[in-house]
Design a protein around this motif. Sequence first.
Motif, short mmCIF file in Angstrom:
data_model
loop_
_atom_site.label_atom_id
_atom_site.label_comp_id
_atom_site.label_asym_id
_atom_site.label_seq_id
_atom_site.Cartn_x
_atom_site.Cartn_y
_atom_site.Cartn_z
N THR A 194 0.86 -1.21 0.00
CA THR A 194 0.00 0.00 0.00
C THR A 194 0.88 1.23 0.00
O THR A 194 2.00 1.25 0.52
CB THR A 194 -0.91 0.03 1.24
OG1 THR A 194 -0.10 0.08 2.41
CG2 THR A 194 -1.82 -1.18 1.28
N ILE A 195 0.31 2.29 -0.63
CA ILE A 195 0.95 3.61 -0.59
C ILE A 195 -0.06 4.60 -0.01
O ILE A 195 -1.24 4.59 -0.39
CB ILE A 195 1.45 4.06 -1.98
CG1 ILE A 195 2.26 5.36 -1.86
CG2 ILE A 195 0.29 4.22 -2.96
CD1 ILE A 195 2.99 5.73 -3.15
N THR A 196 0.35 5.41 0.92
CA THR A 196 -0.50 6.43 1.54
C THR A 196 0.22 7.77 1.50
O THR A 196 1.43 7.84 1.32
CB THR A 196 -0.85 6.06 2.99
OG1 THR A 196 0.37 5.88 3.72
CG2 THR A 196 -1.67 4.79 3.05
N GLY A 197 -0.55 8.86 1.69
CA GLY A 197 0.02 10.21 1.66
C GLY A 197 -0.72 11.04 0.64
O GLY A 197 -1.96 11.15 0.69
N ASN A 198 0.01 11.62 -0.33
CA ASN A 198 -0.63 12.42 -1.37
C ASN A 198 -1.56 11.58 -2.23
O ASN A 198 -2.45 12.11 -2.88
CB ASN A 198 0.42 13.09 -2.26
CG ASN A 198 0.81 14.46 -1.73
OD1 ASN A 198 0.74 14.68 -0.53
ND2 ASN A 198 1.22 15.35 -2.61
#
Length: 682
Positions: free
Chosen positions: A520-524
């Motif tokens: 998973t990628i989170t942030g912008n």
Amino acid sequence: MIIRPRHFVALAFLLFSNTFVRAGDWTNYTTLNTSEGLGSNKIRALVSDADGNKWFATDGGGASRFDGANWIPYKITDGLANNYVFDIAVAGNILWFATGGGVSRYANGSWTTYTEINGLAENYVISIASDTTGGIWCGTFNRGVSKFDGAAWTTYTALDGLAGNRVQAIAVETNGTKWFGTNLGVSSFFYPDWTTYTTADGLACNDVRAIALEGVNNKWFATYGGGVSRFDGSLWSTYTAANSGLASDYVFSVTVDRDGNKWFGTNKGVSKFDGASWTTYTSADGLAENNVYAAFIEKRIRWFGTDGGASKFDDGSITISGYVKHFLEAGVGGVTVELTGRDNMSAVTDADGFYSFNALDWGDYLITPVKSGYEFNPASISTSSLRADFVSQNFTGNRPPDIPSFPSPSDGEINVSTSTALIWSGGDPDAGDTVVYDVYLSTFSPPVFRAGGAGLTYSPEELEAGSVYYWKIIAKDNYGGETEGEVWQFTALPKPETLYFIKGRVKNTAGGGLASAAITITGNASSLVLTDSDGYYEFTGLSLGDYTVTPVKENYLFAPPSLNFFPLSEDASEQDFTASGIITESGGSGVIGGAAGYVRPRSGEKAKIVLNSSAPGDVSIKIYTLDRRLVWETSLYVSAFSQQNVFWDCKNKSGQEIASGIYLVNISGAGIDLQRKVAVIR
């Protein structure tokens, strides 16, 4: 009665000038050449109404109106009180007639007559005037003067202070003082005071036939047999045929023109006095007849009422005329041409563009054409001390180009191509005019000049991406007409955003790729991908910003647990993870995903939490998002060395389905202290 000091100055000597008649044009009107539109040749008074019509009071022929072209007589049969009309007064749009049968009022085509029955002192009325308050003063032949205020009548006689009861002339000053000429002297009345002047005070003769007011102080009195007297408030001066150039001592009328010239109607013609010299006009010069009872001065047109008809004397009046045309020589009709100066008036050009001002007095003038939507060259024409006709005073009229409109890009438009062309609509209302356009364009307002002589489109150089532009168009025709358009604005397309990627591989401790690990990628941006069969993953199209990448797979621990990019400002490759520490269902506590290693709730799968403890006790299970927000929790009692399973349906505490992502599972109690991750994919 107030008795004021009187002073008399006898004219021992008065400079005589030679009687000289200036050449001029005479026109005489009689009953013969007016088809009896002039009721009688014996004219006793003449005036001009608010519309410029001339009215003539005649002796026995009623009243006649002349509009410059047509004559209309009014008599008893039309509503006039009597055909013997001795005087006329103008009060705004209303005319009052002094007749031998009462006073008649004429307004809006209707007649009303007032007689002794209504309150008039006597029906034989020989003079009439209106005052500053709208009152009408009627001088009678034998019974004094009656005032009508619109409702009631009041009469004044010799018993009240009037010099005599035969009131032959009336004049009213702007301050409200009334002057009455009688057969026994002249009286002034400023309520409630009366003052009378006679020959004993300096008046030339007590038989006063006419009064004229000049400025604030000078009063002129025409007498029958004694010449003319002037009274300045203190001193009296008398002019006679013996001591001046006055034609006769029998004077019927006196009029002062706009230049201060005095005109005296006598039984031997009319005499003009300019303050220094005298000029007399008689029938030999063109006057209809030498008994002159009335005069009306209109600029340089002099009207005289005689015993032989009416005379019009054009004493050198001038004409101003010209054309208003387009540059292509087409006449411009409907232009209002305004004349200001000595005389003030306006004219409208005809279909050929012609205008004319006639019968003007000498003096200074300014000529200005006006028409909506037009510009004129010259804007105006001026002349000074004009004493002759002023013709061919021409103007060129031009309608400026149409206002530039319908811009492209439209006003306020965004994301405009940096290679756009500017386009607009234009034109000119005058057929045959050529129009070119000046372009103003810049990144600030007001915009600056960029190009001239353009058509209806202009292609600027490459625009600056993301900038706000301001632009306007000025249209110019080939005759000097200009029209400035409004300022428009648009925003150029911003620069393409630079995008980045993050990619790497998840390996096991032996160096081989770990398939189906959830990354998973989170942030912008938020997203989840699964590693391929060789353990590779990739996130693309990432903008500048902060990101965290986290791997998870059932029964695996990862090193590092996650990778942070604060910020991501370039491509990131070889962002690898190592998976280790496999946990089996029989080997202890842990979390087991679905068949593919992650939970798919829509396929009916649940996350399985396995509890194995060596000691009995209460166990707490809490599930969080990666940013530590509590999603779900439960607790239960477990026995020692006895496996117990808890199933989570991937819903929150409220029973709502959760989003795809990686979740933290905390297990604590009964000797267990464990944190694991579970991937949920919907």
